[in-house]
Design a protein around this motif. Structure first.
Motif, PDB file in Angstrom:
ATOM      1  N   MET A  37       0.758  -1.242  -0.076  1.00 14.88           N
ATOM      2  CA  MET A  37       0.042   0.106  -0.113  1.00 14.88           C
ATOM      3  C   MET A  37       0.876   1.273  -0.082  1.00 14.88           C
ATOM      4  SD  MET A  37      -2.758  -1.282   2.789  1.00 14.88           S
ATOM      5  CE  MET A  37      -4.102  -0.139   2.754  1.00 14.88           C
ATOM      6  N   LEU A  38       1.916   1.304   0.632  1.00 13.80           N
ATOM      7  CA  LEU A  38       2.827   2.400   0.878  1.00 13.80           C
ATOM      8  C   LEU A  38       3.406   2.772  -0.639  1.00 13.80           C
ATOM      9  CD1 LEU A  38       4.716   1.785   4.022  1.00 13.80           C
ATOM     10  CD2 LEU A  38       3.145   3.869   3.630  1.00 13.80           C
ATOM     11  N   ASN A  39       3.900   1.669  -1.071  1.00 11.25           N
ATOM     12  CA  ASN A  39       4.520   1.628  -2.361  1.00 11.25           C
ATOM     13  C   ASN A  39       3.506   2.252  -3.667  1.00 11.25           C
ATOM     14  OD1 ASN A  39       7.343   0.692  -3.097  1.00 11.25           O
ATOM     15  ND2 ASN A  39       6.553  -0.627  -1.424  1.00 11.25           N
ATOM     16  N   ALA A  40       2.175   1.917  -3.284  1.00 14.85           N
ATOM     17  CA  ALA A  40       1.314   2.531  -4.345  1.00 14.85           C
ATOM     18  C   ALA A  40       1.003   4.163  -4.291  1.00 14.85           C
ATOM     19  CB  ALA A  40      -0.264   1.775  -4.075  1.00 14.85           C
ATOM     20  N   VAL A  41       1.178   4.390  -2.939  1.00 11.84           N
ATOM     21  CA  VAL A  41       1.134   5.786  -2.641  1.00 11.84           C
ATOM     22  C   VAL A  41       2.335   6.470  -3.050  1.00 11.84           C
ATOM     23  CG1 VAL A  41       1.076   7.497  -0.836  1.00 11.84           C
ATOM     24  CG2 VAL A  41      -0.282   5.556  -0.667  1.00 11.84           C
ATOM     25  N   ASN A  42       3.342   5.988  -3.244  1.00  5.42           N
ATOM     26  CA  ASN A  42       4.743   6.310  -3.611  1.00  5.42           C
ATOM     27  C   ASN A  42       4.626   6.406  -5.222  1.00  5.42           C
ATOM     28  OD1 ASN A  42       6.029   6.410  -1.348  1.00  5.42           O
ATOM     29  ND2 ASN A  42       7.282   4.667  -1.408  1.00  5.42           N
ATOM     30  N   LEU A  43       4.173   5.822  -5.959  1.00  4.99           N
ATOM     31  CA  LEU A  43       3.942   5.756  -7.200  1.00  4.99           C
ATOM     32  C   LEU A  43       3.084   7.002  -7.745  1.00  4.99           C
ATOM     33  CD1 LEU A  43       4.548   4.781  -9.999  1.00  4.99           C
ATOM     34  CD2 LEU A  43       2.545   3.027 -10.031  1.00  4.99           C
ATOM     35  N   ASN A  44       2.126   7.090  -6.892  1.00  2.00           N
ATOM     36  CA  ASN A  44       1.037   8.390  -7.104  1.00  2.00           C
ATOM     37  C   ASN A  44       2.057   9.559  -6.988  1.00  2.00           C
ATOM     38  OD1 ASN A  44      -1.345   8.064  -8.088  1.00  2.00           O
ATOM     39  ND2 ASN A  44      -2.266   7.480  -6.032  1.00  2.00           N
ATOM     40  N   LEU A  45       2.788   9.505  -5.852  1.00  2.00           N
ATOM     41  CA  LEU A  45       3.568  10.886  -5.609  1.00  2.00           C
ATOM     42  C   LEU A  45       4.489  11.101  -6.596  1.00  2.00           C
ATOM     43  CD1 LEU A  45       4.104  10.479  -1.746  1.00  2.00           C
ATOM     44  CD2 LEU A  45       2.904  12.185  -2.716  1.00  2.00           C
ATOM     45  N   GLY A  59       6.702  16.104  -4.402  1.00  2.00           N
ATOM     46  CA  GLY A  59       6.361  14.730  -4.451  1.00  2.00           C
ATOM     47  C   GLY A  59       7.570  13.739  -4.416  1.00  2.00           C
ATOM     48  N   GLN A  60       8.537  13.916  -5.044  1.00  6.16           N
ATOM     49  CA  GLN A  60       9.990  13.233  -4.969  1.00  6.16           C
ATOM     50  C   GLN A  60      10.297  13.285  -3.437  1.00  6.16           C
ATOM     51  OE1 GLN A  60      12.418  13.006  -8.203  1.00  6.16           O
ATOM     52  NE2 GLN A  60      10.813  13.354  -9.605  1.00  6.16           N
ATOM     53  N   ALA A  61      10.326  14.579  -3.027  1.00  5.51           N
ATOM     54  CA  ALA A  61      10.749  14.623  -1.576  1.00  5.51           C
ATOM     55  C   ALA A  61       9.945  13.794  -0.532  1.00  5.51           C
ATOM     56  CB  ALA A  61      10.811  16.035  -1.189  1.00  5.51           C
ATOM     57  N   LEU A  62       8.578  13.998  -0.780  1.00  6.63           N
ATOM     58  CA  LEU A  62       7.832  13.375   0.053  1.00  6.63           C
ATOM     59  C   LEU A  62       8.059  11.621  -0.114  1.00  6.63           C
ATOM     60  CD1 LEU A  62       4.513  15.284   0.225  1.00  6.63           C
ATOM     61  CD2 LEU A  62       6.311  15.002   1.970  1.00  6.63           C
ATOM     62  N   THR A  63       8.200  11.250  -1.235  1.00  3.80           N
ATOM     63  CA  THR A  63       8.482   9.685  -1.730  1.00  3.80           C
ATOM     64  C   THR A  63       9.722   9.106  -0.843  1.00  3.80           C
ATOM     65  OG1 THR A  63       7.448  10.320  -3.864  1.00  3.80           O
ATOM     66  CG2 THR A  63       8.781   8.227  -3.320  1.00  3.80           C
ATOM     67  N   LEU A  64      10.815  10.021  -0.819  1.00  3.68           N
ATOM     68  CA  LEU A  64      12.036   9.749  -0.252  1.00  3.68           C
ATOM     69  C   LEU A  64      11.743   9.517   1.369  1.00  3.68           C
ATOM     70  CD1 LEU A  64      14.781  11.925  -2.000  1.00  3.68           C
ATOM     71  CD2 LEU A  64      14.505   9.292  -1.997  1.00  3.68           C
ATOM     72  N   PHE A  65      10.739  10.472   1.880  1.00  3.77           N
ATOM     73  CA  PHE A  65      10.522  10.390   3.254  1.00  3.77           C
ATOM     74  C   PHE A  65       9.648   9.276   3.759  1.00  3.77           C
ATOM     75  CE2 PHE A  65      10.920  15.380   3.446  1.00  3.77           C
ATOM     76  CZ  PHE A  65      12.346  15.120   3.454  1.00  3.77           C
ATOM     77  N   THR A  66       8.590   9.073   2.443  1.00  9.72           N
ATOM     78  CA  THR A  66       8.011   7.824   2.762  1.00  9.72           C
ATOM     79  C   THR A  66       8.597   6.537   2.849  1.00  9.72           C
ATOM     80  OG1 THR A  66       6.188   8.976   1.728  1.00  9.72           O
ATOM     81  CG2 THR A  66       5.721   6.687   2.108  1.00  9.72           C
ATOM     82  N   ILE A  67       9.660   6.278   2.064  1.00 14.50           N
ATOM     83  CA  ILE A  67      10.485   5.334   2.019  1.00 14.50           C
ATOM     84  C   ILE A  67      11.268   5.176   3.348  1.00 14.50           C
ATOM     85  CG2 ILE A  67      12.561   3.945   0.871  1.00 14.50           C
ATOM     86  CD1 ILE A  67      11.383   5.315  -1.805  1.00 14.50           C
ATOM     87  N   ALA A  68      11.621   6.202   3.806  1.00 12.58           N
ATOM     88  CA  ALA A  68      12.319   6.178   5.334  1.00 12.58           C
ATOM     89  C   ALA A  68      11.570   5.801   6.215  1.00 12.58           C
ATOM     90  CB  ALA A  68      13.125   7.600   5.342  1.00 12.58           C
ATOM     91  N   ILE A  69      10.202   6.366   6.264  1.00 10.91           N
ATOM     92  CA  ILE A  69       9.349   6.057   7.338  1.00 10.91           C
ATOM     93  C   ILE A  69       9.115   4.627   7.148  1.00 10.91           C
ATOM     94  CG2 ILE A  69       6.997   6.668   8.380  1.00 10.91           C
ATOM     95  CD1 ILE A  69       7.734   9.618   7.624  1.00 10.91           C
ATOM     96  N   ALA A  70       8.912   4.208   5.903  1.00 11.00           N
ATOM     97  CA  ALA A  70       8.385   2.667   5.839  1.00 11.00           C
ATOM     98  C   ALA A  70       9.664   1.608   6.224  1.00 11.00           C
ATOM     99  CB  ALA A  70       8.147   2.337   4.247  1.00 11.00           C
ATOM    100  N   ALA A  71      10.761   2.137   6.263  1.00 11.31           N
ATOM    101  CA  ALA A  71      12.010   1.453   6.921  1.00 11.31           C
ATOM    102  C   ALA A  71      11.701   1.375   8.372  1.00 11.31           C
ATOM    103  CB  ALA A  71      13.243   2.055   6.430  1.00 11.31           C
TER     104      ALA A  71
END
Lengths: 139, 183
Positions: A37-45, A59-71
């Motif tokens: 689900m998190l990856n689907a959101v990243n693709l949208n961003l 969008g790309q900055a928030l994607t990087l933050f989402t990846i870090a928060i997912a880790a």
């Protein structure tokens, strides 16, 4: 490229993850579905960021933050699952119905007697959850 | 916004990037379906690698190069390995596991199907004529990413490092075995 392609793919991936979260029984498989689900959101961003050509690239900055928060989330989640497994001998979220550690709390309400008959031997090591397994798991 | 007013290319004459995107998207979606439906727990983690790697290729096709490699490094490299460690440490069965799905899987299928239909309908209706212009310099190259990340997003970036430290300490505290209060 049409924006509809990444948007539709993200929607379908999100719903796949949603199905996994609702239908899976093992806590680690639920964590995997959350990752989908998190990856689907990243693709949208990423897709909307590339479409809008944002100067800040939000969008790309928030994607990087989402990846870090997912880790971080997966680290904490796995630590919690391991702690629960060590205490109860099970990572089956259908059986974790009570905060107290009793044998009654870890049996499903419907199949209390059918449990031993069907899953008795071939089940994963989590089926006869309880105090007996707890000793083995902590050893 | 940019190309919605101008005549946009139709869906019947796809470009090469679109064909590649759709093919990789089908592979990604199939791997995701197998991840949430397979009954072998370790296979679910390995199919998750395929799904996340496919998403990295989609990021590359959307010219977000840096995010694609971060996806490969962090998701495929560390998160899936962590999940596999978790499966091993909770003694998940290696072979066929009969009760990987819980009893409410039909309700789950209904909810997921309904939300998929609603989301795809809304998204297609809203962005049917929207066109992404992928020409020009890559918007997510390492150069551009470094520039916007350390020019406009420095403070959130530093806050994120504090959050990662907190998560690290929390994970260590949660998974310590011999706490004094247990004895």
């Amino acid at each position: 490229m049409h924006l509809a392609y990444p948007a539709v793919l993200a929607a379908l991936l999100f719903c796949t993850g949603l199905y996994g979260v609702l239908a899976r029984r093992n806590a680690i498989l639920v964590l995997m579905s959350v990752e989908l689900m998190l990856n689907a959101v990243n693709l949208n961003l990423v897709a909307f960021d590339v479409w809008l050509r944002d100067a800040l690239h939000s969008g790309q900055a928030l994607t990087l933050f989402t990846i870090a928060i997912a880790a971080a989330e997966i680290g904490i989640g796995l630590a919690i699952v391991l702690a629960v497994y060590r205490n109860r001998g099970s990572s089956d979220i259908d059986r974790l119905r009570d905060t107290a550690e009793t044998d009654e709390a870890e049996t499903l309400p419907g199949d209390a007697d059918a449990d031993d008959a069907t899953h008795g031997t071939a089940d994963q090591a989590t089926a006869p959850a309880g105090k007996a397994k707890k000793a083995e798991a902590t050893a | 916004m940019l190309a919605a007013t101008a005549g946009h290319p139709g869906f019947l004459s796809p470009t090469g990037v679109e064909i590649a995107f759709v093919l990789v998207g089908i592979v990604t979606l199939g791997a995701a379906f197998i991840t949430v439906t397979t009954r072998q727990l370790v296979h679910a983690a390995l199919w998750l690698v395929v799904a996340l790697g496919g998403l990295a290729v989609e990021y590359l096709l959307l010219t977000a190069e840096f995010i694609a490699w971060v996806q490969v490094l962090i998701y495929v490299g560390s998160i899936v390995v962590l999940l596999l460690f978790g499966l091993m440490l909770t003694r998940a069965p290696i072979g066929h596991s009969p009760d990987a799905d819980s009893g409410n899987r039909w309700i789950a299928l209904g909810v997921a199907g309904a939300s998929a239909i609603a989301l795809v309908w809304v998204v297609v209706d809203a962005f049917r004529t929207t066109w992404i212009d992928l020409d020009g310099p890559a918007q997510g190259s390492t150069d551009a990413t470094g520039a916007f990340l350390f020019r406009h997003w420095v403070l959130p970036f530093e806050a994120l490092s504090v959050l990662l430290l907190a998560a690290l300490v929390g994970a260590i505290v949660l998974s310590r075995k011999d706490r004094e209060d247990k004895s």
